[in-house]
Motif scaffolding. Structure first.
Motif, mmCIF file in Angstrom:
data_model
loop_
_atom_site.group_PDB
_atom_site.id
_atom_site.type_symbol
_atom_site.label_atom_id
_atom_site.label_comp_id
_atom_site.label_asym_id
_atom_site.label_seq_id
_atom_site.Cartn_x
_atom_site.Cartn_y
_atom_site.Cartn_z
ATOM 1 N N HIS A 35 -30.877 -9.407 18.898
ATOM 2 C CA HIS A 35 -30.720 -8.323 19.881
ATOM 3 C C HIS A 35 -29.242 -8.032 20.041
ATOM 4 C CE1 HIS A 35 -34.933 -8.725 20.721
ATOM 5 N NE2 HIS A 35 -34.761 -10.021 20.883
ATOM 6 N N VAL A 36 -28.815 -6.931 19.490
ATOM 7 C CA VAL A 36 -27.370 -6.668 19.454
ATOM 8 C C VAL A 36 -26.913 -5.923 20.705
ATOM 9 C CG1 VAL A 36 -25.513 -5.611 18.158
ATOM 10 C CG2 VAL A 36 -27.392 -6.669 16.945
ATOM 11 N N LEU A 37 -27.508 -4.759 20.964
ATOM 12 C CA LEU A 37 -27.139 -4.013 22.169
ATOM 13 C C LEU A 37 -28.246 -4.183 23.205
ATOM 14 C CD1 LEU A 37 -25.845 -0.699 20.544
ATOM 15 C CD2 LEU A 37 -24.543 -2.727 21.189
ATOM 16 N N GLY A 54 -13.807 -6.503 22.729
ATOM 17 C CA GLY A 54 -14.931 -7.422 22.701
ATOM 18 C C GLY A 54 -14.791 -8.386 21.551
ATOM 19 N N LYS A 55 -15.459 -9.535 21.682
ATOM 20 C CA LYS A 55 -15.367 -10.535 20.630
ATOM 21 C C LYS A 55 -16.035 -10.030 19.357
ATOM 22 C CE LYS A 55 -16.672 -14.748 21.502
ATOM 23 N NZ LYS A 55 -17.329 -15.841 22.259
ATOM 24 N N SER A 56 -15.675 -10.637 18.252
ATOM 25 C CA SER A 56 -16.276 -10.271 16.972
ATOM 26 C C SER A 56 -17.779 -10.498 17.006
ATOM 27 C CB SER A 56 -15.625 -11.132 15.880
ATOM 28 O OG SER A 56 -16.197 -10.836 14.659
ATOM 29 N N GLY A 57 -18.533 -9.530 16.538
ATOM 30 C CA GLY A 57 -19.985 -9.687 16.461
ATOM 31 C C GLY A 57 -20.740 -9.331 17.722
ATOM 32 N N THR A 58 -20.077 -8.715 18.712
ATOM 33 C CA THR A 58 -20.812 -8.340 19.924
ATOM 34 C C THR A 58 -21.499 -6.992 19.795
ATOM 35 O OG1 THR A 58 -18.721 -7.551 20.781
ATOM 36 C CG2 THR A 58 -19.561 -9.595 21.698
ATOM 37 N N GLY A 59 -21.272 -6.301 18.699
ATOM 38 C CA GLY A 59 -21.996 -5.043 18.514
ATOM 39 C C GLY A 59 -21.168 -3.800 18.771
ATOM 40 N N LYS A 60 -19.861 -3.920 18.682
ATOM 41 C CA LYS A 60 -19.011 -2.741 18.914
ATOM 42 C C LYS A 60 -19.209 -1.712 17.802
ATOM 43 C CE LYS A 60 -15.219 -5.198 18.782
ATOM 44 N NZ LYS A 60 -15.790 -6.494 18.401
ATOM 45 N N SER A 61 -19.192 -2.194 16.562
ATOM 46 C CA SER A 61 -19.374 -1.259 15.447
ATOM 47 C C SER A 61 -20.773 -0.650 15.480
ATOM 48 C CB SER A 61 -19.164 -1.972 14.110
ATOM 49 O OG SER A 61 -17.852 -2.459 14.023
ATOM 50 N N VAL A 62 -21.764 -1.466 15.831
ATOM 51 C CA VAL A 62 -23.134 -0.945 15.918
ATOM 52 C C VAL A 62 -23.204 0.165 16.952
ATOM 53 C CG1 VAL A 62 -25.485 -1.527 16.598
ATOM 54 C CG2 VAL A 62 -24.214 -3.084 15.117
ATOM 55 N N LEU A 63 -22.514 -0.022 18.065
ATOM 56 C CA LEU A 63 -22.537 0.972 19.142
ATOM 57 C C LEU A 63 -22.030 2.328 18.653
ATOM 58 C CD1 LEU A 63 -22.885 1.654 22.167
ATOM 59 C CD2 LEU A 63 -20.513 0.978 22.475
ATOM 60 N N PHE A 104 -14.066 4.347 9.556
ATOM 61 C CA PHE A 104 -14.793 3.109 9.285
ATOM 62 C C PHE A 104 -13.864 1.908 9.323
ATOM 63 C CE2 PHE A 104 -17.722 6.178 7.763
ATOM 64 C CZ PHE A 104 -18.967 5.607 7.919
ATOM 65 N N GLN A 105 -14.432 0.786 9.754
ATOM 66 C CA GLN A 105 -13.673 -0.457 9.768
ATOM 67 C C GLN A 105 -13.147 -0.753 8.360
ATOM 68 O OE1 GLN A 105 -15.913 -3.428 11.840
ATOM 69 N NE2 GLN A 105 -14.286 -4.926 11.769
ATOM 70 N N SER A 106 -13.951 -0.402 7.356
ATOM 71 C CA SER A 106 -13.575 -0.701 5.973
ATOM 72 C C SER A 106 -12.943 0.503 5.268
ATOM 73 C CB SER A 106 -14.823 -1.112 5.211
ATOM 74 O OG SER A 106 -15.734 -0.032 5.196
ATOM 75 N N ASP A 183 -12.870 2.737 14.420
ATOM 76 C CA ASP A 183 -13.275 1.333 14.355
ATOM 77 C C ASP A 183 -12.094 0.514 13.848
ATOM 78 O OD1 ASP A 183 -14.638 -1.002 14.344
ATOM 79 O OD2 ASP A 183 -16.403 -0.233 13.285
ATOM 80 N N GLU A 184 -11.414 -0.111 14.759
ATOM 81 C CA GLU A 184 -10.250 -0.958 14.465
ATOM 82 C C GLU A 184 -9.215 -0.241 13.603
ATOM 83 O OE1 GLU A 184 -11.271 -4.900 13.390
ATOM 84 O OE2 GLU A 184 -12.892 -5.013 14.844
ATOM 85 N N PRO A 185 -8.565 0.771 14.163
ATOM 86 C CA PRO A 185 -7.613 1.559 13.369
ATOM 87 C C PRO A 185 -6.370 0.788 12.967
ATOM 88 C CG PRO A 185 -7.545 2.231 15.664
ATOM 89 C CD PRO A 185 -8.692 1.300 15.536
HETATM 90 N N1 LIG Z 1 -27.111 -3.084 9.312
HETATM 91 C C1 LIG Z 1 -27.302 -4.242 9.976
HETATM 92 N N2 LIG Z 1 -28.427 -4.954 9.768
HETATM 93 C C2 LIG Z 1 -28.644 -6.095 10.442
HETATM 94 N N3 LIG Z 1 -27.799 -6.618 11.347
HETATM 95 C C3 LIG Z 1 -26.658 -5.962 11.596
HETATM 96 C C4 LIG Z 1 -26.340 -4.734 10.927
HETATM 97 N N4 LIG Z 1 -25.157 -4.303 11.373
HETATM 98 C C5 LIG Z 1 -24.740 -5.210 12.273
HETATM 99 N N5 LIG Z 1 -25.631 -6.206 12.423
HETATM 100 C C6 LIG Z 1 -25.518 -7.328 13.358
HETATM 101 O O1 LIG Z 1 -25.099 -6.820 14.593
HETATM 102 C C7 LIG Z 1 -24.192 -7.692 15.223
HETATM 103 C C8 LIG Z 1 -22.982 -6.919 15.672
HETATM 104 O O2 LIG Z 1 -22.276 -6.432 14.548
HETATM 105 P P1 LIG Z 1 -21.027 -5.481 14.696
HETATM 106 O O3 LIG Z 1 -20.604 -5.121 13.340
HETATM 107 O O4 LIG Z 1 -21.325 -4.396 15.635
HETATM 108 O O5 LIG Z 1 -19.945 -6.439 15.351
HETATM 109 P P2 LIG Z 1 -18.520 -6.049 15.908
HETATM 110 O O6 LIG Z 1 -18.560 -6.164 17.380
HETATM 111 O O7 LIG Z 1 -18.095 -4.746 15.357
HETATM 112 O O8 LIG Z 1 -17.608 -7.219 15.337
HETATM 113 P P3 LIG Z 1 -16.175 -7.133 14.641
HETATM 114 O O9 LIG Z 1 -15.175 -7.118 15.734
HETATM 115 O O10 LIG Z 1 -16.107 -8.404 13.866
HETATM 116 O O11 LIG Z 1 -16.143 -5.928 13.776
HETATM 117 C C9 LIG Z 1 -23.896 -8.801 14.224
HETATM 118 O O12 LIG Z 1 -24.583 -9.944 14.666
HETATM 119 C C10 LIG Z 1 -24.485 -8.337 12.932
HETATM 120 O O13 LIG Z 1 -25.082 -9.418 12.282
#
Ligand SMILES: Nc1ncnc2c1ncn2[C@@H]1O[C@H](COP(=O)(O)OP(=O)(O)OP(=O)(O)O)[C@@H](O)[C@H]1O
Ligand SMILES: [Mg+2]
Lengths: 259, 280
Positions: A35-37, A54-63, A104-106, A183-185
């Protein structure tokens, strides 16, 4: 917690007295059991720079990928420029996307194209054909803004990591979008270039009155550019306010981002 | 389901992935499950192709560019193989025909085998190896590095720009390559015959054309369109839906070739059934 943030939100509404460009209510997203968001409520006003920490992996990029529709929402309401995203058809969605810039982050550069073609691509894909001279001058200007004027005929594979990032930024800004999502410019850039990128972001805001979301781990940069900051913890907005507010927050976790 | 197909952006594919994921959690793991899931999503991919290929705007420039890459750059490979196949086939068939005192039938026999079966099949297999894997690897690496996402974010429909153009070009280019390979193959055969016997070019080619009828040429030509379509489609499907990760690139290229070649044989089998219906 949710009540807390929404009261702050309303205050901000009054303070800025600006139109809302992005509005999210009860946004939820899971990947299987991950459950990301959880429950994201958020508004962005016209001409505002909103920084997300936010910490790495909290779902910022997903948002922010949810905002451009690269990832589908599970639940919740998302309104962009007055239009509810879930009710739009293909064409309307593409039109909305043209108003949103996404870094994009990448960097996500097109490998098979040169630097120039990377920048020309979004321009050539516009509905109304842009004349060649305009394209040329826009490309030159965009490259000068990010200090890459000499690299115009290189392939992305010949660029350094920081150069790729800056090219990605140039490509995103070339269409002068109404909403910018960064995303992280500044990640992976030296302090001097980071500052330059920050002032570029501020410039964009000033000149075009762009509304932006900036995801960053760079607290100096956040201090410089943020009108408002949100701290995300475990897929929720844990705190919201100006830099000064959050720096002196009573929550130790929130405060720890600013140390 | 209806809505899913009607959406034409990146998120649609994501939606399908999510759906298939949910669907897959309800059935126990098995080879069958995997197979049906694959067929299901390939079908949706194909339907989406037909929907988007007719819908304007058309990407003419990109089709021309892809046709050049797919067609022109395969010419030498296809030509060399065609020549060798024609030569070898002729040399190897000769002893058998000598046994029956029918050496004079050699040009006709080789021509029929090349035009009907060997030319299309060998060219299609080479095409699967070169073009199918190329499309698979290219789209997969674009997927891994988020270039496909970047495209859809900038307001371009990546399915239309990347997939439709490639499948379309592959469908058009393979038949042309087969015609080219057949021609070179017959030249190879002519050279092969002249290693042992003396046959003039005029005699050789007049025998060849006498032996070939509409029933040989037409079905053989038509099926190559299907070969090209299948190879382009499977390459694109594997690349476009690859796993995010560099490992996905290799897998996509690999399975594009494997399934592309398999499809060539399956279509060939169907085609021979259909043509024999009309011939008996
Ligand atoms: N396409 C995807 N399919 C499955 N899981 C995903 C996908 N994209 C992201 N996740 C999961 O969502 C969570 C959040 O990922 P996200 O990339 O948003 O992190 P973040 O906050 O941007 O971290 P960072 O600061 O490291 O970039 C992670 O646990 C990741 O495993
Ligand atoms: Mg991220």
């Amino acid at each position: 917690m949710a009540a807390n943030t929404s009261s702050i939100k309303i205050e901000h509404n009054k303070n800025q007295n600006n139109s809302v460009v992005v509005e999210m209510e009860h946004l939820k997203k899971s990947f299987g059991n991950n459950h990301v968001l959880h429950d994201i409520n958020l508004v962005i006003h016209k001409g505002e720079n909103l920084v997300i920490l936010g910490k790495s992996g909290t779902g910022k990029s997903v948002l922010i990928k949810c905002i451009v529709g690269l990832i589908d929402l599970d639940e919740g309401k998302l309104v962009i420029l007055g239009q509810n995203i879930s009710e739009l058809n293909d064409k309307e969605l593409i039109e909305i996307r043209k108003k949103i810039g996404f870094l994009f982050q990448s960097a996500a550069l097109y490998d098979s194209m040169t630097v120039r073609e990377n920048l020309e691509f979004p321009l050539r894909r516009q509905m109304n054909p842009v004349p060649k001279e305009t394209i040329d001058s826009l490309v030159k200007e965009a490259l000068q803004n990010v200090g890459l004027a000499d690299a115009i005929d290189m392939k992305p594979s010949e660029l350094s990591g920081g150069m790729r990032k800056r090219l990605g930024l140039a490509r995103t800004l070339i269409l002068k979008p109404e909403i910018m999502l960064y995303d992280e410019p500044t990640t992976g850039l030296d302090p001097i270039t980071s500052k330059e990128i920050c002032s570029l972001i501020l410039q964009v805001q000033e000149i075009y009155n762009t509304s932006s979301i900036i995801i960053t781990h760079d607290i100096e940069c956040a201090k410089l550019i943020a009108n408002r900051i949100i701290v995300m913890v475990d897929g929720k907005c844990a705190a919201e306010g100006s830099y000064a507010d959050l720096e002196n927050s009573s929550d130790t976790l929130v405060r720890s981002f600013f140390e | 389901m209806d809505k899913m197909i009607s959406r034409s952006n990146q998120r649609e594919v994501r939606g399908i992935e999510n759906n298939t994921k949910q669907f897959s959690e309800t059935i126990p793991d098995s080879v069958f499950k995997k197979f049906f899931l694959e067929v299901y999503s390939l079908t949706i991919f194909t339907l989406r192709f037909f929907k988007e290929v007719i819908k304007p705007p058309y990407e003419f420039n990109e089709v021309i560019k892809q046709s050049f890459i797919i067609g022109y750059k395969s010419l030498s490979l296809v030509g060399i193989t065609g020549f060798i196949i024609g030569l070898v086939l002729t040399i190897q068939s000769r002893p058998t025909l000598v046994k029956f005192g029918a050496v004079s039938l050699l040009p006709a026999m080789v021509a029929v085998s090349i035009i009907r079966e060997i030319g299309p099949a060998i060219t299609a297999l080479i095409f699967a190896g070169k073009v199918g894997s190329g499309i698979g690897a290219e789209l997969a690496s674009m997927n891994v590095t988020e270039q496909i996402d970047a495209m859809s974010v900038s307001g371009t429909n990546p399915f239309k720009y990347l997939v439709v153009t490639r499948v379309f070009s592959a469908t058009l280019m393979l038949p042309l390559l087969v015609v080219f390979a057949d021609t070179i193959g017959l030249l190879g055969s002519f050279v092969g015959i002249n290693l042992k016997d003396k046959v003039s070019a005029y005699l050789f080619f007049s025998q060849v054309f006498q032996s070939l009828g509409f029933n040989d040429l037409f079905p053989a030509f038509i099926k190559t369109f299907f070969f090209g379509f299948a190879i382009g489609l499977i390459g694109s499907y594997k690349g476009y839906n690859s796993n995010k990760g560099t490992e996905g690139v290799g897998k996509a290229a690999n399975s594009a070739v494997v399934f592309g070649s398999l499809m060539v044989f399956i279509i060939d089998m169907i085609a021979v059934q259909i043509t024999s219906l009309f011939q008996s």
